[in-house]
Design a protein around this motif. Structure first.
Motif, PDB file in Angstrom:
ATOM      1  N   UNK A 153       4.580  14.230   0.069  1.00 38.62           N
ATOM      2  CA  UNK A 153       4.957  14.323   1.486  1.00 38.62           C
ATOM      3  C   UNK A 153       6.418  13.952   1.691  1.00 38.62           C
ATOM      4  N   UNK A 167      10.200   6.979   4.664  1.00 36.79           N
ATOM      5  CA  UNK A 167      10.442   8.040   5.638  1.00 36.79           C
ATOM      6  C   UNK A 167      11.354   7.552   6.754  1.00 36.79           C
ATOM      7  N   UNK A 177       0.853  -1.188   0.000  1.00 32.11           N
ATOM      8  CA  UNK A 177       0.000   0.000   0.000  1.00 32.11           C
ATOM      9  C   UNK A 177       0.889   1.238   0.000  1.00 32.11           C
ATOM     10  N   UNK A 188      -8.118   4.435   4.919  1.00 30.64           N
ATOM     11  CA  UNK A 188      -7.220   5.218   5.775  1.00 30.64           C
ATOM     12  C   UNK A 188      -5.822   5.349   5.179  1.00 30.64           C
ATOM     13  N   UNK A 189      -5.401   4.374   4.374  1.00 28.40           N
ATOM     14  CA  UNK A 189      -4.036   4.471   3.846  1.00 28.40           C
ATOM     15  C   UNK A 189      -3.861   3.982   2.419  1.00 28.40           C
ATOM     16  N   UNK A 210     -18.991  -3.899   4.337  1.00 28.69           N
ATOM     17  CA  UNK A 210     -17.640  -3.689   3.819  1.00 28.69           C
ATOM     18  C   UNK A 210     -16.600  -4.512   4.567  1.00 28.69           C
ATOM     19  N   UNK A 211     -15.680  -5.094   3.829  1.00 34.01           N
ATOM     20  CA  UNK A 211     -14.468  -5.657   4.428  1.00 34.01           C
ATOM     21  C   UNK A 211     -13.286  -4.949   3.786  1.00 34.01           C
ATOM     22  N   UNK A 212     -12.220  -4.778   4.578  1.00 33.98           N
ATOM     23  CA  UNK A 212     -11.130  -3.914   4.135  1.00 33.98           C
ATOM     24  C   UNK A 212      -9.840  -4.688   3.902  1.00 33.98           C
ATOM     25  N   UNK A 256       5.396   4.784   1.964  1.00 37.00           N
ATOM     26  CA  UNK A 256       5.955   6.097   2.319  1.00 37.00           C
ATOM     27  C   UNK A 256       6.421   6.117   3.760  1.00 37.00           C
ATOM     28  N   UNK A 257       5.680   5.448   4.662  1.00 33.92           N
ATOM     29  CA  UNK A 257       6.153   5.355   6.048  1.00 33.92           C
ATOM     30  C   UNK A 257       7.514   4.679   6.087  1.00 33.92           C
ATOM     31  N   UNK A 307      -4.882  -6.966  -1.957  1.00 34.48           N
ATOM     32  CA  UNK A 307      -5.489  -7.778  -0.899  1.00 34.48           C
ATOM     33  C   UNK A 307      -7.014  -7.774  -1.049  1.00 34.48           C
ATOM     34  N   UNK A 337      -8.284  -0.440   2.351  1.00 33.23           N
ATOM     35  CA  UNK A 337      -8.442   0.375   3.557  1.00 33.23           C
ATOM     36  C   UNK A 337      -8.338   1.876   3.210  1.00 33.23           C
ATOM     37  N   UNK A 389       0.637   4.042   1.423  1.00 29.83           N
ATOM     38  CA  UNK A 389       0.876   4.619   2.742  1.00 29.83           C
ATOM     39  C   UNK A 389       1.990   3.911   3.474  1.00 29.83           C
ATOM     40  N   UNK A 390       1.977   2.570   3.404  1.00 29.04           N
ATOM     41  CA  UNK A 390       3.018   1.814   4.094  1.00 29.04           C
ATOM     42  C   UNK A 390       4.385   2.112   3.486  1.00 29.04           C
ATOM     43  N   UNK A 435      -5.792  -4.796   3.033  1.00 27.15           N
ATOM     44  CA  UNK A 435      -4.681  -3.981   3.463  1.00 27.15           C
ATOM     45  C   UNK A 435      -4.230  -3.066   2.315  1.00 27.15           C
TER      46      UNK A 435
END
Lengths: 262, 228
Positions: A97, A79, A70, A147-148, A172-174, A75-76, A180, A145, A72-73, A176
């Protein structure tokens, strides 16, 4: 010899099989790391594999490794010093970012626009619409998901714009990430998934139809990439990043349903 | 500093419900199993011991992947349930409960086996010769003499289930209020670069884990039942 004595004592205390394994592991030569390591959003899983294959055909000595996940993962991780040279995100906001944090060697650039589709392994998704998702016959809907995962957020926006978000929320199921979510749908555990068009066009998934979601229902999936500070010092990384802007690479992206910038 | 929103409370509730039921179910399942394992050595016991210990070695995603297949609509258990007019177990609380019971099994079975081993056969034989029945033998002799083992088993099972992540990520579908546990919520926070939220939740889990282990080691010192 003290070392031998130590080894012998160790071997008496350890399980012999475990000890043999340890010796074997330490005796094996360790692999040198790949010359260019790419972090890429899951929606690129098939398209980028094809592009890398093209690149390798033209540059037989190219040493390229790619990790999908994902955005988001990724970039974390970057970083926090993950050893990636190029980052292909599903949303240009993440490379931006990283750029703001001083982790990049190039300006974030758009390489494609993504699309989302309804896809199913058990139903005829081509004749489904977003409104149909609130029907009682559909029990589980997989999205990434929000969120990310950018594809998850766009799926949420499309459901909200259609006015069915409240009705479908309990179903809904999310996943990763978008791959996924596609896997959850492919297993049949979720009857319908909102997945990336680029995944629905992969041969095994393309056996089933899809319904293209109107792009007016969500913000554009502006996919951006960036060469990281680590990759900036590697000519191989910059060369591969350039290859993404060639007509050959564009042709692959178009084949997987991506829209090219301009 | 430690501010909890509704999403956090919901994840707390799901997590503690999961830990509670997992511990309860495992104490019931693990007691006879550990008793049987403590009765000696045989090939069958070694095989069962190895199966019980598998989750210690296997990556949780392997377990989660197989459980998704088995409990999903096309799997043996899932398809049987569907043909009975029930729903398959992927993406349900019951599904992740089954996964937790399997995943935390060694943490219940191993302390109990050791406690029963330490007890030896003598007290039970004496009780038996005095005419105590099986139920009486368990509640009047075995349980009081091994209660440290039970407390350790329950605490470790609870704490281990609390930290469970990979299995639930694969099988759960992170549905708020149903399968979205604290570890998955923390993961979502870190993925979404929401580090402040991840920090406060992680800190709380860290404290809880420490307190749990502190309790286990205190009990251990008092009863000297389990080597950890």
């Amino acid at each position: 010899m003290p070392l031998l004595r130590l080894l012998r004592r160790l071997s008496q205390h350890l399980n012999p099989v475990l000890f043999a394994l340890m010796v074997l592991v330490f005796a094996l030569p360790s692999h040198a790391s790949a010359a260019v390591r790419i972090a890429a959003a899951s929606d690129l899983r098939y398209a980028l594999d094809d592009i890398i294959a093209l690149y390798r055909a033209a540059h037989p000595n190219a040493d390229i490794e790619v990790v999908y996940g994902s955005s988001g993962r990724m970039s974390t991780q970057i970083l926090n010093g993950a050893p990636y040279d190029i980052f292909f995100s599903a949303d240009i906001a993440f490379p931006e970012r990283l750029h703001a944090a001083g982790m990049t060697a190039t300006e974030p650039a758009v390489y494609a626009l993504g699309r989302i589709v309804l896809w199913s392994n058990t139903l005829d998704a081509a004749s489904l619409t977003l409104e149909d998702l609130s029907s009682d016959s559909i029990r589980r809907i997989a999205i990434a998901q929000p969120a990310h995962a950018p594809y998850g957020l766009r799926a949420q926006e499309a459901l909200q714009a259609t006015g069915v978000w409240e009705a479908v929320q309990s179903k809904l199921v999310f996943g990763e990430n978008i791959a996924h979510a596609a896997q959850m749908t492919e297993s049949g555990a979720a009857q319908v998934g909102i997945i990336a068009l680029s995944l629905a066009k992969f041969p095994t998934l393309a056996e089933h139809g899809y319904h293209l979601i109107d792009e007016a229902l969500h913000n554009p999936l502006t996919q951006g990439y960036v060469v990281t500070r680590r990759g900036g010092s590697k000519p191989e990384a910059l060369a591969f990043a350039d290859f993404m802007t060639t007509p050959e690479a564009h042709e692959v992206m178009l084949r997987y349903g991506f829209v090219l910038p301009n | 500093m430690l501010t909890l929103g509704p999403a956090e409370w919901q994840a707390f509730q799901v997590t503690f419900k999961l830990c509670f039921y997992t511990t309860l179910i495992l104490l019931v399942l693990a007691t006879p199993l550990a008793w049987w394992l403590a009765q000696g050595r045989s090939l069958a016991r070694t095989v069962v011991q190895a199966i019980v210990a598998l989750p210690l070695v296997l990556p949780p995603t392997v377990l989660g992947f197989y459980l998704l297949i088995v409990l999903g609509p096309r799997g043996f258990i899932g398809s049987t349930l569907e043909s009975l007019g029930l729903h398959h177990l992927a993406f349900t609380f019951e599904g992740i409960l089954i996964a937790s019971v399997i995943y935390s099994m060694p943490f219940a079975v191993q302390p109990l086996t050791q406690a029963f081993n330490n007890l030896g056969r003598r007290p039970v034989e004496v009780a038996s010769s005095l005419g105590a029945g099986a139920v009486d033998r368990f509640f009047s002799v075995i349980f009081p003499l091994t209660r440290g083992g039970f407390i350790v088993a329950a605490t470790l099972t609870f704490a281990h289930t609390l930290g469970e992540f990979g299995v639930i990520l694969m099988l759960g579908g992170s549905i708020p209020g149903e399968t979205k546990v604290l570890s998955v919520l923390i993961y979502d926070h870190t993925e979404g670069m929401n580090y402040a939220a991840a920090h406060s939740l992680s800190l709380m889990l860290l404290l809880f884990a420490f307190i749990t282990l502190f309790v286990v080691y205190s009990i251990n010192r008092r009863f000297e039942v389990v080597k950890l």
